[in-house]
Motif scaffolding. Structure first.
Motif, PDB file in Angstrom:
ATOM      1  N   ALA A  13       0.768  -1.425   0.499  1.00 48.04           N
ATOM      2  CA  ALA A  13      -0.294  -0.507  -0.017  1.00 48.04           C
ATOM      3  C   ALA A  13       0.810   1.399   0.236  1.00 48.04           C
ATOM      4  CB  ALA A  13      -1.016   0.018   1.357  1.00 48.04           C
ATOM      5  N   GLN A  14       0.588   2.242  -0.973  1.00 52.03           N
ATOM      6  CA  GLN A  14       1.433   3.702  -1.566  1.00 52.03           C
ATOM      7  C   GLN A  14       0.212   4.791   0.236  1.00 52.03           C
ATOM      8  OE1 GLN A  14       0.706   5.131  -4.705  1.00 52.03           O
ATOM      9  NE2 GLN A  14       2.186   6.633  -4.522  1.00 52.03           N
ATOM     10  N   ILE A  15       1.217   5.805   0.468  1.00 53.25           N
ATOM     11  CA  ILE A  15       0.454   6.430   1.204  1.00 53.25           C
ATOM     12  C   ILE A  15       1.237   8.109   1.270  1.00 53.25           C
ATOM     13  CG2 ILE A  15       2.261   6.751   3.430  1.00 53.25           C
ATOM     14  CD1 ILE A  15      -0.317   6.439   5.196  1.00 53.25           C
ATOM     15  N   VAL A  16       0.071   8.677   0.313  1.00 57.07           N
ATOM     16  CA  VAL A  16       0.187  10.421   0.551  1.00 57.07           C
ATOM     17  C   VAL A  16      -0.090  10.993   1.559  1.00 57.07           C
ATOM     18  CG1 VAL A  16      -0.537  11.728  -1.828  1.00 57.07           C
ATOM     19  CG2 VAL A  16      -0.884   9.470  -1.845  1.00 57.07           C
ATOM     20  N   LEU A  17       0.851  11.650   2.057  1.00 57.26           N
ATOM     21  CA  LEU A  17       0.866  12.581   2.510  1.00 57.26           C
ATOM     22  C   LEU A  17       0.593  14.077   2.654  1.00 57.26           C
ATOM     23  CD1 LEU A  17       3.623  11.403   5.174  1.00 57.26           C
ATOM     24  CD2 LEU A  17       0.839  11.013   5.415  1.00 57.26           C
ATOM     25  N   PRO A  18       0.425  15.053   3.326  1.00 54.46           N
ATOM     26  CA  PRO A  18       0.062  16.380   2.285  1.00 54.46           C
ATOM     27  C   PRO A  18       1.330  17.209   2.694  1.00 54.46           C
ATOM     28  CG  PRO A  18      -1.298  16.565   4.552  1.00 54.46           C
ATOM     29  CD  PRO A  18      -0.304  15.111   4.086  1.00 54.46           C
ATOM     30  N   ASP A  19       1.731  18.234   2.018  1.00 50.73           N
ATOM     31  CA  ASP A  19       2.411  19.004   3.152  1.00 50.73           C
ATOM     32  C   ASP A  19       1.916  19.666   3.951  1.00 50.73           C
ATOM     33  OD1 ASP A  19       5.252  18.609   1.167  1.00 50.73           O
ATOM     34  OD2 ASP A  19       4.029  19.880  -0.485  1.00 50.73           O
ATOM     35  N   ILE A  20       2.212  19.874   5.167  1.00 46.78           N
ATOM     36  CA  ILE A  20       1.792  20.654   6.635  1.00 46.78           C
ATOM     37  C   ILE A  20       2.786  21.426   6.342  1.00 46.78           C
ATOM     38  CG2 ILE A  20       1.101  20.493   8.964  1.00 46.78           C
ATOM     39  CD1 ILE A  20       0.290  17.510   8.502  1.00 46.78           C
ATOM     40  N   PRO A  21       2.029  23.392   6.459  1.00 46.87           N
ATOM     41  CA  PRO A  21       2.962  24.030   7.373  1.00 46.87           C
ATOM     42  C   PRO A  21       3.344  23.645   9.054  1.00 46.87           C
ATOM     43  CG  PRO A  21       0.820  24.738   6.291  1.00 46.87           C
ATOM     44  CD  PRO A  21       0.810  23.479   6.705  1.00 46.87           C
ATOM     45  N   PRO A  22       4.597  24.289   9.657  1.00 44.41           N
ATOM     46  CA  PRO A  22       4.906  24.251  10.349  1.00 44.41           C
ATOM     47  C   PRO A  22       4.543  24.970  11.208  1.00 44.41           C
ATOM     48  CG  PRO A  22       6.602  25.073   9.230  1.00 44.41           C
ATOM     49  CD  PRO A  22       5.668  25.275   8.470  1.00 44.41           C
ATOM     50  N   ASP A  23       3.981  25.527  10.851  1.00 43.02           N
ATOM     51  CA  ASP A  23       3.101  26.283  12.439  1.00 43.02           C
ATOM     52  C   ASP A  23       1.503  26.298  12.459  1.00 43.02           C
ATOM     53  OD1 ASP A  23       2.331  27.322   9.344  1.00 43.02           O
ATOM     54  OD2 ASP A  23       1.862  29.837  10.707  1.00 43.02           O
ATOM     55  N   LEU A  24       1.447  25.315  12.071  1.00 45.98           N
ATOM     56  CA  LEU A  24      -0.476  24.435  11.658  1.00 45.98           C
ATOM     57  C   LEU A  24      -0.474  23.494  13.207  1.00 45.98           C
ATOM     58  CD1 LEU A  24      -2.931  24.058  10.375  1.00 45.98           C
ATOM     59  CD2 LEU A  24      -2.349  22.515   9.690  1.00 45.98           C
ATOM     60  N   THR A  25      -1.329  24.337  14.170  1.00 46.60           N
ATOM     61  CA  THR A  25      -0.985  23.242  15.040  1.00 46.60           C
ATOM     62  C   THR A  25      -2.337  22.830  15.098  1.00 46.60           C
ATOM     63  OG1 THR A  25      -1.508  25.652  16.245  1.00 46.60           O
ATOM     64  CG2 THR A  25       0.803  24.078  16.054  1.00 46.60           C
ATOM     65  N   GLY A  50      -5.429  -7.111  -0.593  1.00 50.57           N
ATOM     66  CA  GLY A  50      -5.062  -7.724  -1.622  1.00 50.57           C
ATOM     67  C   GLY A  50      -5.175  -6.762  -2.962  1.00 50.57           C
ATOM     68  N   GLN A  51      -4.900  -5.931  -3.222  1.00 51.56           N
ATOM     69  CA  GLN A  51      -5.755  -4.446  -3.945  1.00 51.56           C
ATOM     70  C   GLN A  51      -4.545  -3.980  -4.489  1.00 51.56           C
ATOM     71  OE1 GLN A  51      -8.954  -1.659  -3.189  1.00 51.56           O
ATOM     72  NE2 GLN A  51      -7.546  -0.051  -4.528  1.00 51.56           N
ATOM     73  N   SER A  52      -4.131  -4.758  -5.395  1.00 51.60           N
ATOM     74  CA  SER A  52      -2.876  -4.421  -6.271  1.00 51.60           C
ATOM     75  C   SER A  52      -2.194  -2.326  -6.058  1.00 51.60           C
ATOM     76  CB  SER A  52      -2.304  -4.693  -7.322  1.00 51.60           C
ATOM     77  OG  SER A  52      -3.706  -3.687  -8.246  1.00 51.60           O
ATOM     78  N   ASP A  53      -3.623  -2.254  -6.139  1.00 51.75           N
ATOM     79  CA  ASP A  53      -3.137  -0.231  -6.445  1.00 51.75           C
ATOM     80  C   ASP A  53      -3.791   0.429  -5.221  1.00 51.75           C
ATOM     81  OD1 ASP A  53      -5.595  -0.583  -6.611  1.00 51.75           O
ATOM     82  OD2 ASP A  53      -5.933   1.086  -8.490  1.00 51.75           O
ATOM     83  N   ALA A  54      -3.219  -0.676  -4.001  1.00 49.19           N
ATOM     84  CA  ALA A  54      -4.205   0.509  -2.948  1.00 49.19           C
ATOM     85  C   ALA A  54      -3.322   1.822  -2.430  1.00 49.19           C
ATOM     86  CB  ALA A  54      -3.786  -0.591  -1.497  1.00 49.19           C
ATOM     87  N   ARG A  55      -3.993   2.354  -2.040  1.00 50.94           N
ATOM     88  CA  ARG A  55      -3.487   3.707  -1.827  1.00 50.94           C
ATOM     89  C   ARG A  55      -3.882   4.575  -0.711  1.00 50.94           C
ATOM     90  NH1 ARG A  55      -4.167   5.770  -6.482  1.00 50.94           N
ATOM     91  NH2 ARG A  55      -6.126   7.088  -5.973  1.00 50.94           N
ATOM     92  N   ILE A  56      -3.326   4.780   0.697  1.00 52.58           N
ATOM     93  CA  ILE A  56      -4.157   5.633   1.608  1.00 52.58           C
ATOM     94  C   ILE A  56      -3.873   7.574   1.637  1.00 52.58           C
ATOM     95  CG2 ILE A  56      -4.307   6.160   3.773  1.00 52.58           C
ATOM     96  CD1 ILE A  56      -3.320   3.166   4.308  1.00 52.58           C
ATOM     97  N   THR A  57      -4.638   8.078   0.949  1.00 52.48           N
ATOM     98  CA  THR A  57      -4.307   9.820   1.332  1.00 52.48           C
ATOM     99  C   THR A  57      -4.507  10.626   2.634  1.00 52.48           C
ATOM    100  OG1 THR A  57      -4.504   9.357  -1.139  1.00 52.48           O
ATOM    101  CG2 THR A  57      -4.816  11.468  -0.413  1.00 52.48           C
ATOM    102  N   LEU A  58      -3.318  11.505   3.011  1.00 49.54           N
ATOM    103  CA  LEU A  58      -4.035  12.143   4.301  1.00 49.54           C
ATOM    104  C   LEU A  58      -4.063  13.532   3.079  1.00 49.54           C
ATOM    105  CD1 LEU A  58      -3.291   9.446   5.205  1.00 49.54           C
ATOM    106  CD2 LEU A  58      -2.738  10.930   7.681  1.00 49.54           C
ATOM    107  N   PHE A  59      -5.237  14.400   3.520  1.00 51.53           N
ATOM    108  CA  PHE A  59      -5.460  15.778   3.525  1.00 51.53           C
ATOM    109  C   PHE A  59      -5.731  16.954   4.326  1.00 51.53           C
ATOM    110  CE2 PHE A  59      -8.795  13.906   0.956  1.00 51.53           C
ATOM    111  CZ  PHE A  59      -9.719  14.650   2.102  1.00 51.53           C
ATOM    112  N   PHE A  60      -5.811  17.811   4.502  1.00 49.70           N
ATOM    113  CA  PHE A  60      -5.725  18.985   5.711  1.00 49.70           C
ATOM    114  C   PHE A  60      -6.226  19.868   4.899  1.00 49.70           C
ATOM    115  CE2 PHE A  60      -2.322  20.508   5.375  1.00 49.70           C
ATOM    116  CZ  PHE A  60      -2.225  21.394   5.767  1.00 49.70           C
TER     117      PHE A  60
END
Length: 138
Positions: A13-25, A50-60
Motif C-alpha cells: 500500500a502507498q501512502i500520500v501525505l500532504p505538506d503541512i505548514p510547520p506553524d499549523l497546530t 489484496g488490492q494491487s493499487d492500494a493507496r491511502i491519502t491524507l489531506f488537511f
C-alpha cells in the motif's frame, strides 16, 4: 505513519501525505491523536487487502479556527448498511473485530472539541473519514 509502515510495505500500500505548514497546530494530546490516525490508517489498509493499487491519502484543510484532516482510501468503499453502524459499539464487519475502534476514536475527537465522521458513501470510490479539530494557538 511510521507505526503502520511495516504492514503497509508488506501489503504494497502507498501512502500520500500532504505538506503541512510547520506553524499549523491543533488542540489535542499528540498520543491520542496518533491513536485515532493509526486506527483510521489500519482500517484503510485492511479494506484494501489484496488490492494491487492500494493507496491511502491524507489531506488537511485550514478552516481558520478549525482544521479538518481527512484519511481517504481507494478501496471498495463502505456499504450503506455498515455506514449506519460505524460509530455504534460492537458493530463490526471484520471477522476478528471488536467494533470499538471507531467508537473510541470518535470519543477522543469529541473530548478535544472536535469530531470524527465518514463521508457519504459513493459505491466503489473508497472511504473517507474526516477529523475536525479546533486550531491551536499560532
Amino acid at each position: 505513519v511510521l507505526l503502520t509502515a511495516s504492514r503497509r510495505r508488506a501489503e504494497g500500500a502507498q501512502i500520500v501525505l500532504p505538506d503541512i505548514p510547520p506553524d499549523l497546530t491543533v488542540m489535542v494530546e499528540a498520543v491520542r491523536l496518533e491513536q485515532v490516525l493509526v486506527n483510521l490508517i489500519q482500517n484503510a489498509q485492511e479494506a484494501m487487502t489484496g488490492q494491487s493499487d492500494a493507496r491511502i491519502t491524507l489531506f488537511f484543510e485550514d478552516l481558520g479556527d478549525r482544521v479538518e484532516l481527512a484519511v481517504t482510501d481507494n478501496g471498495p468503499g463502505l456499504s450503506s448498511e455498515i455506514v449506519s453502524q460505524l460509530f455504534m459499539p460492537f458493530a463490526t464487519s471484520k471477522p476478528d473485530g471488536l467494533g470499538l475502534g471507531l467508537v473510541i476514536a470518535q470519543g477522543i475527537m469529541r473530548d478535544f472539541g472536535g469530531d470524527l465522521r465518514a463521508d457519504p458513501v459513493v459505491a466503489g470510490q473508497g472511504a473517507t473519514f474526516r477529523i475536525d479539530l479546533p486550531r491551536g494557538p499560532m
